[in-house]
Design an enzyme around this catalytic site. Structure first.
Site: not given
Ligand code: MN
Length: 734
Positions: A57, A81, A85-86, A148, A268
């Site tokens: 990811h 990123h 957090e994880d 993300d 278009d």
């Molecule tokens: Mn992410």
């Protein structure tokens, strides 16, 4: 992604290296490799819901970001990123290893992930969009977040239905509009198409099927047009690129399903795009196209001379070929193409190497009539500094508003300077009426705490708690004030009577009127009928909650008193006015039309002799003096809630006294600067009430000093002295 669009779902670190190799940017590959190693270690054997290793990811997000042409720090932030957090790694650690920019971007992306973005109300969506931009002190936060989100959408197939729909709606409401505002069309289109697929699978499939069905026919058509155009252009093949581009499914959807057109009616649905080297060629090609086919009137748009607000530039025209088939043609340079696809992200590319191309261009001879246009474009690129563009985007959003969250993640929008009381009443009248306090970012704050954008504020309530009268002076919004008044009117009749009577008596005493209750009732009798009150108590109650303002009725009461009671009282009157006179002399302010009134200087703007000023008749505390341009005084007095309360005031001649004044010293941050400022102030023998300094993100700092100043002249002297200190950029009066 589907039958029609095919996007690679996962990209590896090798793919990232490949993208960087093929780019003209210079990357800090070593640092990027280090970030990758950390991400690999941190995510360990974590898996995505689909069972795919988690590390794919962040590498995919990094590839998307690199594809925009973003810089090393953005790529590193993408790789990291989800680490804070994880995993077990802290933001501090990232700051130490990769610098404050990366830490700041990672922190921003993490914060945004915690906000509840999906909301049923359009107004909320607008607030959230504004707030995300206001929150991102570095626009790269938004760019990484968009990448993300884009990657999560590409791989959302394995998530439960409800989650897919919620995320899709967030994209439609929040992320796609932000991408649009930043000019990142490729992201916007893909996010919208992926979201539409989950929000209206049937409508999506219908359009997709039609497009697939027409694909061969369309390809043949495009191939034919391409040949005709290339031949007519007389340009060598390296100087011109022509290809067909299909409108995004979501925009076809909007035109067909929402505006009731059929696909055939949309000119278009697909367009031919012509890319050339410079602006002159753009206009040449326009001529070629209009010679070759018949232009449809009113369909020509020159976004080169007048770019769209999100920086988009191109020439658009719609033409009909000899078979009667209409189609759109878009003509642009390669640089414009970069901006059209990647918007603000493309500006990092300009920053990293585009300047060179512009300079080569300068050397070329250009026709007179396109010089004007070139100048426009160059002016834009010369202000290359992408912060300018960000500032422009920011300026679109009202600087006078703050955005705060509830602990649940709802966003509330308040005028700048609002307190926690205002928020409580904005959430719900009952929340306000039962508030006992508030927590901001998990810490208890005083009740007059002024909220700032991005703060999480929790209002603490207690069932049996009640509003306090002094809240009326603390809160900023008129809606909170009127709700508080409303409460006192309804709930507190007895208290209001006492409060109102006390206030009236205080005011009477100031006018040297002293009466017993019976006489007072007699005096006030004339007021009752006029205001439809049955008893004097009704009148007191109304004064108590603020329905009737004392300053409005006092002159009339004094008049009444003079006719009914004055004879007996005359002696005391003369004696008691004397101290009041003395008071007026020391303040140095004269209030027009009022002799003996109490004066106080407002703390919000600390007026100095010489400043234009205005008076405000307060309830019970005389006249407060504000600077005419004080933010708490409306520019146009007619806009005031109670314009009658503003009165003309002026300075007495030659007044000199000590007045508190707050200065902001803006400077390039360096050690010892605060000391220099302090030394300068004490050398001028200036009393300092408070002095503190705060760092800004751009290497600047603000020193805020509250000091005693005697008048305007004195102020100018101090400002000049402070400005002369090395590294001081500007001194402003607060
Ligand atoms: Mn992410």
């Amino acid at each position: 992604m589907g039958k029609y669009n095919n996007t690679v779902q996962y990209q590896t670190f090798d793919d990232l290296l490949e993208i960087m190799r093929n780019s003209s940017n210079n990357y800090d590959v070593k640092k990027i490799q280090k970030a990758y190693s950390l991400a690999v270690e941190a995510h360990g054997d974590q898996k995505r819901v689909s069972g795919i290793p988690y590390i794919l990811h962040p590498t995919s997000v990094a590839c998307i970001v690199a594809g925009f042409g973003m810089d090393s720090d953005s790529i590193i932030s993408s790789l990291l990123h989800d680490v804070v957090e994880d995993t077990a790694y802290s933001l501090e650690f990232i700051r130490k290893e990769f610098g404050k920019d990366v830490a700041n971007i990672v922190d921003g992306v993490t914060k945004i992930s915690k906000i509840k973005l999906y909301s049923r109300e359009e107004q909320q969506a607008e607030n959230i969009r504004k707030m995300l931009i206001a929150m991102s002190n570095d626009i790269r936060v938004i760019i990484v977040k968009l990448a993300d989100r884009l990657h999560n959408m590409r791989t959302i197939e394995c998530m439960p239905e409800q989650k897919r729909r919620d995320k899709s709606r967030e994209n439609m409401e929040v992320f796609a509009p932000i991408a649009h505002r930043l000019g990142m069309k490729a992201v916007k289109d893909e996010l919208e198409d992926l979201s539409l697929k989950y929000l209206d699978p049937i409508g999506y499939a219908e359009i997709e099927d039609t497009l697939v069905l027409q694909e061969n026919e369309r390809d043949r058509f495009i191939e034919r047009k391409k040949k005709e155009i290339l031949k007519a252009s007389k340009l060598p093949s390296g100087k011109i690129t022509v290809y067909g581009r299909v409108k995004s499914i979501n925009s076809i959807y909007r035109k067909t399903f929402l505006r009731g057109k059929t696909i055939d009616e949309i000119y278009d649905v697909f367009a031919l795009r012509i890319l050339v080297d410079d602006i002159k060629e753009c206009y040449n090609m326009l001529g070629v196209i209009h010679d070759l086919y018949t232009p449809i009137p009113n369909r020509f748009k020159d976004y080169i001379s007048t770019p769209k607000p999100n920086m988009y530039q191109s020439l658009h025209t719609t033409v009909i070929d000899s078979d009667g088939i209409p189609f759109e043609v878009q003509i642009r340079t390669w640089e414009m193409h970069q901006t059209a696809e990647n918007g603000i992200a493309a500006h990092w590319r300009y920053k990293l190497g585009f300047t060179r191309i512009v300079n080569n261009k300068k050397a070329r001879e250009l026709d007179e009539n396109i010089n004007r246009i070139k100048d426009t474009l160059r002016a834009q690129i010369d202000t290359d500094d992408s912060t300018d563009i960000i500032r422009n985007i920011r300026n679109d959003f009202d600087q006078n508003e703050v955005y705060v969250f509830s602990p649940k993640g709802d966003v509330f929008n308040l005028p700048n300077g609002s307190t926690v009381i205002d928020l409580a009443y904005l959430i719900h009248t009952e929340v306000g009426n039962h508030m006992v306090g508030a927590k901001v970012d998990h810490r208890i704050v005083p009740i007059d705490y002024k909220l700032k954008t991005g703060e999480i504020c929790e209002i603490l309530t207690k069932k049996d708690s009640q509003p306090r009268r002094d809240w009326l002076d603390i809160c900023k919004t008129s809606s909170a004030r009127s709700k508080i008044r409303q409460w006192f009117k309804r709930e507190k009749r007895d208290d209001n009577i006492i409060e109102g009577k006390t206030m009236l008596e205080r005011e009477l005493k100031r006018s040297n009127i002293s009466l017993n209750d019976e006489e007072l009732e007699q005096l006030l009798h004339f007021m009752l009928k006029k205001n439809k009150f049955n008893t004097v108590e009704d009148l007191y109650a109304s004064i108590g909650y603020g329905g009737i303002q004392l300053w409005k009725i006092m002159p009339r009461i004094r008049e009444e008193y003079n006719t009914k009671f004055k004879e007996n009282e005359e002696e005391t009157t003369v004696i008691q006015t004397a101290p009041a006179r003395r008071k007026r002399a020391t303040t140095g302010v004269i209030v027009d039309g009022m002799d003996d009134c109490m004066i106080k200087f407002s703390k919000c703007c600390n007026p100095l002799p010489g400043d234009p000023i205005i008076g405000y008749i307060t309830r019970g505390f005389g006249v407060s003096i504000h600077k005419r341009n004080c933010p708490n005084v409306p520019k146009n007095l007619k806009d005031a809630e109670e314009p009658e309360r503003y009165v003309k005031v002026r300075w007495e001649k030659g007044v000199k006294d000590n007045f508190r004044s707050t200065l902001e010293v803006i400077c390039s941050d360096r050690t010892g600067l605060l000391a220099d400022v302090t030394v300068a102030l004490s050398a001028m023998r200036i009393f300092i009430h408070s002095l503190n300094s705060r760092q800004l993100s751009d290497g600047k700092a603000i020193i805020t000093a509250t000091i005693d100043i005697s008048d305007r002249e004195h102020l100018d002297l101090v400002v000049n002295r402070l400005t002369s200190i090395k590294d001081v950029i500007e001194v402003k009066r607060f």
